[in-house]
Design an enzyme around this catalytic site. Sequence first.
Site: not given
Length: 275
Positions: A235, A180
Amino acid sequence: MNYIIDKEWLLKNFKDPHVRIVDCSFSLADPKKGRQEYDQNHIPGASYFDLEKDLSGEIGEHGGRHPLPNLHEFIEKLEQAGINESTTVIAYDQGEGAFAARFWWLLQYLGNEKVFVLDGGFKGWNEGDYPVTSEVPAFNKAAFKPNINHDLLASMEEVRSVSDGQDSNKILIDSREERRYLGLEEPIDKKAGRIPGAINKPWFEGLDAGFYKPAEVQKQRFSGINPSNEIIVYCGSGVTAAPNYLALKAAGFEKVKLYLGSFSDWISYPENKIE
């Protein structure tokens, strides 16, 4: 300071009237699962706090997928659980670490510095064959006087100044898994990639089967970072960055902030660049 408590300490102290326990069990895949697990079995004396209903606010145009909760409502819930700004509080989840760390950060933000995370979570507690119950506790209402620690929270504008290179004394840490971070896949958010300039320290590398790795190992994980620099962790939505925040504190880093809105907030501003 070490904010991680082992199950042996809690076993000795869970009946202490000055100690409060909070179950933060949650599943991002099944939002009802955490409450169901709590209703089935939990540590005696534990109150339940839901990630989306209690530890996050309503989703808007900005703020990310798990924005800061309404603090008045959150404090009211804390008071109902018998928690004030000086209560010793132990938070746990099923062993993932992220949900308990989210609660821990929120209480730190409100000024309670006597909040800890149970190492290994409920899974570790069960492995010790320690007592559990389905009974929901009731407490005398406390009076929580918040003392907001603004130094723990990074704004989008502050993150942008670091990303743009205007503030070279600060470090951005992306806590998501490498794929990611690299933008190779994005299963949740509308855009793939990372905030420009961020380094990658996946949050789960700080844990081993739900238990936090020792402080020396955490120091090794972050060995390339100057302790005098201010660190901003993020995040996808400010949840899994919390264990990295906790690991950094355990490793002795003092200047740590959480970008609560994280990548999901960052991409809500069209002008923000993505790497």
